[in-house]
Design a protein around this motif. Structure first.
Motif, PDB file in Angstrom:
ATOM      1  N   GLY A  90      24.138 -16.206   1.111  1.00  0.00           N
ATOM      2  CA  GLY A  90      24.200 -15.411   2.342  1.00  0.00           C
ATOM      3  C   GLY A  90      22.980 -15.565   3.225  1.00  0.00           C
ATOM      4  O   GLY A  90      23.006 -15.195   4.398  1.00  0.00           O
ATOM      5  N   GLU A  91      21.902 -16.140   2.672  1.00  0.00           N
ATOM      6  CA  GLU A  91      20.668 -16.367   3.440  1.00  0.00           C
ATOM      7  C   GLU A  91      20.081 -17.726   3.051  1.00  0.00           C
ATOM      8  O   GLU A  91      18.970 -17.829   2.544  1.00  0.00           O
ATOM      9  CB  GLU A  91      19.640 -15.253   3.182  1.00  0.00           C
ATOM     10  CG  GLU A  91      20.073 -13.884   3.682  1.00  0.00           C
ATOM     11  CD  GLU A  91      19.012 -12.825   3.446  1.00  0.00           C
ATOM     12  OE1 GLU A  91      17.940 -13.147   2.871  1.00  0.00           O
ATOM     13  OE2 GLU A  91      19.240 -11.668   3.827  1.00  0.00           O
ATOM     14  N   GLN A 273      21.692 -20.163   9.309  1.00  0.00           N
ATOM     15  CA  GLN A 273      22.714 -19.669  10.230  1.00  0.00           C
ATOM     16  C   GLN A 273      22.174 -19.293  11.608  1.00  0.00           C
ATOM     17  O   GLN A 273      22.817 -19.596  12.624  1.00  0.00           O
ATOM     18  CB  GLN A 273      23.490 -18.512   9.595  1.00  0.00           C
ATOM     19  CG  GLN A 273      24.496 -19.001   8.549  1.00  0.00           C
ATOM     20  CD  GLN A 273      25.180 -17.876   7.803  1.00  0.00           C
ATOM     21  OE1 GLN A 273      24.940 -17.666   6.620  1.00  0.00           O
ATOM     22  NE2 GLN A 273      26.029 -17.131   8.495  1.00  0.00           N
ATOM     23  N   PRO A 274      21.003 -18.663  11.715  1.00  0.00           N
ATOM     24  CA  PRO A 274      20.474 -18.389  13.059  1.00  0.00           C
ATOM     25  C   PRO A 274      20.250 -19.646  13.898  1.00  0.00           C
ATOM     26  O   PRO A 274      20.340 -19.590  15.133  1.00  0.00           O
ATOM     27  CB  PRO A 274      19.150 -17.664  12.777  1.00  0.00           C
ATOM     28  CG  PRO A 274      19.352 -17.034  11.434  1.00  0.00           C
ATOM     29  CD  PRO A 274      20.182 -18.010  10.668  1.00  0.00           C
ATOM     30  N   ILE A 275      19.964 -20.787  13.248  1.00  0.00           N
ATOM     31  CA  ILE A 275      19.750 -22.035  13.989  1.00  0.00           C
ATOM     32  C   ILE A 275      21.001 -22.429  14.770  1.00  0.00           C
ATOM     33  O   ILE A 275      20.921 -22.979  15.874  1.00  0.00           O
ATOM     34  CB  ILE A 275      19.333 -23.171  13.025  1.00  0.00           C
ATOM     35  CG1 ILE A 275      17.920 -22.917  12.491  1.00  0.00           C
ATOM     36  CG2 ILE A 275      19.382 -24.538  13.711  1.00  0.00           C
ATOM     37  CD1 ILE A 275      17.471 -23.906  11.437  1.00  0.00           C
ATOM     38  N   LEU A 276      22.180 -22.125  14.216  1.00  0.00           N
ATOM     39  CA  LEU A 276      23.433 -22.511  14.859  1.00  0.00           C
ATOM     40  C   LEU A 276      23.622 -21.824  16.211  1.00  0.00           C
ATOM     41  O   LEU A 276      24.379 -22.310  17.052  1.00  0.00           O
ATOM     42  CB  LEU A 276      24.626 -22.174  13.956  1.00  0.00           C
ATOM     43  CG  LEU A 276      24.614 -22.719  12.530  1.00  0.00           C
ATOM     44  CD1 LEU A 276      25.938 -22.440  11.846  1.00  0.00           C
ATOM     45  CD2 LEU A 276      24.305 -24.211  12.509  1.00  0.00           C
ATOM     46  N   LYS A 277      22.950 -20.711  16.416  1.00  0.00           N
ATOM     47  CA  LYS A 277      23.177 -19.892  17.610  1.00  0.00           C
ATOM     48  C   LYS A 277      22.068 -20.030  18.658  1.00  0.00           C
ATOM     49  O   LYS A 277      22.109 -19.373  19.694  1.00  0.00           O
ATOM     50  CB  LYS A 277      23.309 -18.426  17.201  1.00  0.00           C
ATOM     51  CG  LYS A 277      24.417 -18.191  16.182  1.00  0.00           C
ATOM     52  CD  LYS A 277      24.369 -16.778  15.612  1.00  0.00           C
ATOM     53  CE  LYS A 277      25.389 -16.595  14.503  1.00  0.00           C
ATOM     54  NZ  LYS A 277      25.312 -15.255  13.888  1.00  0.00           N
ATOM     55  N   LEU A 278      21.076 -20.882  18.398  1.00  0.00           N
ATOM     56  CA  LEU A 278      19.941 -20.988  19.315  1.00  0.00           C
ATOM     57  C   LEU A 278      20.328 -21.681  20.622  1.00  0.00           C
ATOM     58  O   LEU A 278      20.993 -22.718  20.623  1.00  0.00           O
ATOM     59  CB  LEU A 278      18.804 -21.776  18.667  1.00  0.00           C
ATOM     60  CG  LEU A 278      18.067 -21.136  17.484  1.00  0.00           C
ATOM     61  CD1 LEU A 278      17.053 -22.116  16.920  1.00  0.00           C
ATOM     62  CD2 LEU A 278      17.383 -19.849  17.903  1.00  0.00           C
ATOM     63  N   LEU A 308      24.402 -26.104   5.261  1.00  0.00           N
ATOM     64  CA  LEU A 308      25.288 -25.014   4.863  1.00  0.00           C
ATOM     65  C   LEU A 308      26.454 -25.551   4.038  1.00  0.00           C
ATOM     66  O   LEU A 308      26.908 -24.910   3.081  1.00  0.00           O
ATOM     67  CB  LEU A 308      25.789 -24.271   6.100  1.00  0.00           C
ATOM     68  CG  LEU A 308      24.724 -23.418   6.806  1.00  0.00           C
ATOM     69  CD1 LEU A 308      25.172 -23.040   8.216  1.00  0.00           C
ATOM     70  CD2 LEU A 308      24.398 -22.163   5.992  1.00  0.00           C
ATOM     71  N   ALA A 309      26.930 -26.746   4.380  1.00  0.00           N
ATOM     72  CA  ALA A 309      27.970 -27.389   3.580  1.00  0.00           C
ATOM     73  C   ALA A 309      27.436 -27.755   2.198  1.00  0.00           C
ATOM     74  O   ALA A 309      28.136 -27.616   1.189  1.00  0.00           O
ATOM     75  CB  ALA A 309      28.479 -28.639   4.297  1.00  0.00           C
ATOM     76  N   HIS A 310      26.190 -28.208   2.152  1.00  0.00           N
ATOM     77  CA  HIS A 310      25.543 -28.544   0.876  1.00  0.00           C
ATOM     78  C   HIS A 310      25.540 -27.340  -0.064  1.00  0.00           C
ATOM     79  O   HIS A 310      25.782 -27.469  -1.267  1.00  0.00           O
ATOM     80  CB  HIS A 310      24.118 -29.016   1.163  1.00  0.00           C
ATOM     81  CG  HIS A 310      23.212 -29.041  -0.023  1.00  0.00           C
ATOM     82  ND1 HIS A 310      23.290 -29.999  -1.001  1.00  0.00           N
ATOM     83  CD2 HIS A 310      22.190 -28.207  -0.381  1.00  0.00           C
ATOM     84  CE1 HIS A 310      22.365 -29.763  -1.924  1.00  0.00           C
ATOM     85  NE2 HIS A 310      21.692 -28.689  -1.568  1.00  0.00           N
ATOM     86  N   PHE A 311      25.284 -26.157   0.495  1.00  0.00           N
ATOM     87  CA  PHE A 311      25.251 -24.931  -0.307  1.00  0.00           C
ATOM     88  C   PHE A 311      26.649 -24.328  -0.509  1.00  0.00           C
ATOM     89  O   PHE A 311      26.786 -23.330  -1.215  1.00  0.00           O
ATOM     90  CB  PHE A 311      24.358 -23.890   0.364  1.00  0.00           C
ATOM     91  CG  PHE A 311      22.891 -24.211   0.326  1.00  0.00           C
ATOM     92  CD1 PHE A 311      22.233 -24.344  -0.891  1.00  0.00           C
ATOM     93  CD2 PHE A 311      22.163 -24.375   1.507  1.00  0.00           C
ATOM     94  CE1 PHE A 311      20.866 -24.635  -0.927  1.00  0.00           C
ATOM     95  CE2 PHE A 311      20.804 -24.659   1.468  1.00  0.00           C
ATOM     96  CZ  PHE A 311      20.154 -24.792   0.249  1.00  0.00           C
ATOM     97  N   LYS A 312      27.655 -24.925   0.162  1.00  0.00           N
ATOM     98  CA  LYS A 312      29.019 -24.359   0.147  1.00  0.00           C
ATOM     99  C   LYS A 312      28.970 -22.875   0.507  1.00  0.00           C
ATOM    100  O   LYS A 312      29.516 -22.015  -0.191  1.00  0.00           O
ATOM    101  CB  LYS A 312      29.698 -24.591  -1.213  1.00  0.00           C
ATOM    102  CG  LYS A 312      29.857 -26.067  -1.564  1.00  0.00           C
ATOM    103  CD  LYS A 312      30.707 -26.276  -2.785  1.00  0.00           C
ATOM    104  CE  LYS A 312      30.781 -27.749  -3.176  1.00  0.00           C
ATOM    105  NZ  LYS A 312      31.343 -28.612  -2.133  1.00  0.00           N
ATOM    106  N   GLU A 313      28.257 -22.603   1.611  1.00  0.00           N
ATOM    107  CA  GLU A 313      27.963 -21.232   2.006  1.00  0.00           C
ATOM    108  C   GLU A 313      29.163 -20.580   2.696  1.00  0.00           C
ATOM    109  O   GLU A 313      29.397 -20.780   3.899  1.00  0.00           O
ATOM    110  CB  GLU A 313      26.740 -21.218   2.926  1.00  0.00           C
ATOM    111  CG  GLU A 313      26.282 -19.845   3.361  1.00  0.00           C
ATOM    112  CD  GLU A 313      26.103 -18.897   2.180  1.00  0.00           C
ATOM    113  OE1 GLU A 313      26.881 -17.940   2.089  1.00  0.00           O
ATOM    114  OE2 GLU A 313      25.188 -19.128   1.358  1.00  0.00           O
ATOM    115  N   VAL A 314      29.903 -19.790   1.922  1.00  0.00           N
ATOM    116  CA  VAL A 314      31.112 -19.135   2.422  1.00  0.00           C
ATOM    117  C   VAL A 314      30.798 -18.199   3.592  1.00  0.00           C
ATOM    118  O   VAL A 314      31.572 -18.097   4.551  1.00  0.00           O
ATOM    119  CB  VAL A 314      31.810 -18.371   1.276  1.00  0.00           C
ATOM    120  CG1 VAL A 314      32.984 -17.548   1.802  1.00  0.00           C
ATOM    121  CG2 VAL A 314      32.274 -19.352   0.205  1.00  0.00           C
TER     122      VAL A 314
END
Length: 379
Positions: A90-91, A273-278, A308-314
């Motif tokens: 989640g982080e 995840q915050p990087i995706l929104k910059l 995020l794909a590497h971590f399979k971050e749901v």
């Protein structure tokens, strides 16, 4: 003025202004390097970021009239971070390579070279100089090797006895006949740890790199990363340190003395995840002082999606789906499609099927279809 005394005074001054090593060599052509560079071009192993004119890269007299010598400098950067934040479900966090910790090294080294130039002009007003860091015509490593800064290692880095390979390099061409230093002997021996550890096999053999396969290069490109390399990127969002971290010569080389390069943990190991929104502005405000920002936010955001794909971050599926549906950049949408497939849940599959109905870009559409087909085959 006595050149030998000036050379010694320059060495002393370099030490005063925080230059960790300084060496001198002649301005003679780099003939062996010329042959190697031509071969690299023939093999298409170049990154494309470097100067394409081999003559300029290997003939200092083309860059400064009546060039006599080249001053090479090295400034060490840290390999260790204290209080590194830990990612968790989640982080998740990404990683900037060590060469992007702290202030952009181009800025730091250019200032040190400017001070050296001013020192020389103060003592000899008529002196001619030309300095460069990384993006100049000369090959920094070839200059440093010949100037005795370190030896050219199998991982294509310069390794210094004092600081390992964790050094930034810069040089100054001058019309002064400084006494050249003696190059160091190669100390890699029969070690092949860097070759064995390279995640993509980019190190073809000792001292030869196919930049097109190198993760450090791939993380800086502005196109979709080829599928064969995407999993190997891991959580790297800029650069790759593997061939340095496995090197025995770098063991216990922490190099924490240069204040400019001490890392800000939350920036060099940022939440993904915050990087995706910059926005562009937010990206520049956050990361703009780091060397890893030089290609802008697009590659960093693409790499964050891969991480995020590497971590399979749901937990990232909603953010990735939003980009897939709304982002104007085909590269980002294509990467999102692949990432959703890697996460591999029913939710991510549904997101892909929804995207099929509206996607118009052929490359992105093909990625979505291929991913959905693969997910269907493995279920």
């Amino acid at each position: 003025m006595n050149i030998a005394q000036l050379q010694q005074d320059l060495k002393d001054y370099a030490n005063e202004i925080g230059i960790d090593k300084i060496g001198f060599t002649t301005a003679a052509p780099f003939l062996e390097l010329k042959n190697r560079l031509k071969r690299q071009q023939e093999l298409k192993f170049q990154s494309g970021f470097e100067e394409s004119d081999v003559e300029k890269r290997t003939t200092p007299t083309l860059l400064l009239e009546r060039a006599e010598s080249i001053i090479s400098i090295a400034v060490a950067y840290p390999s260790k971070m204290t209080d590194a934040p830990k990612g968790k479900k989640g982080e998740r966090r990404g990683m900037f390579c060590r060469a992007s910790w702290g202030t952009d090294y181009h800025t730091v080294l250019r200032e040190k070279l400017r001070l050296l130039e001013a020192f020389l002009h103060e003592h000899l007003p008529e002196v001619k100089t030309r300095s460069m860091v990384d993006t100049g015509e000369l090959a920094d490593r070839a200059v440093a090797e010949r100037a005795g800064i370190g030896w050219s290692a199998k991982n294509c880095s310069i390794i210094t006895p004092e600081f390992g390979s964790y050094v930034y390099l810069g040089e100054m061409i001058t019309n002064l006949p400084f006494e050249p230093d003696v190059p160091l002997e190669d100390q890699c021996g029969d070690c092949t740890l860097c070759l064995d550890a390279c995640p993509t096999g980019a190190l073809i053999q000792g001292g030869q790199l196919n930049a097109q396969r190198c993760i450090a290069f791939l993380t800086q490109t502005k196109q979709p990363i080829p599928e064969e390399f995407r999993k190997e990127v891991g959580n790297r969002i800029y650069g790759c340190d593997t061939c340095q971290t496995v090197c025995p010569k770098n063991k216990r080389k922490y190099n924490l003395d240069q204040e400019s390069f001490i890392p800000e943990p939350e920036l060099v190991k940022p939440l993904l995840q915050p990087i995706l929104k910059l926005s562009n502005r937010q990206f520049k405000e956050t990361f703009g002082h780091m060397s890893g920002s030089w290609r802008g936010k697009n590659p960093i955001q693409r790499n964050a999606i891969l991480a995020l794909a590497h971590f399979k971050e749901v937990a990232a599926i909603p953010d990735i789906e939003l980009l897939l549906h709304t982002d104007p950049r085909p590269m980002i949408r294509q990467t999102c499609a692949w990432a959703l497939g890697e996460i591999g849940t029913e939710e991510s599959r549904n997101a892909l099927e929804r995207a099929l109905e509206k996607e118009a870009d052929e490359a992105v559409l093909n990625e979505i279809k291929k991913t959905v087909t693969k997910m269907t085959a493995t279920q």
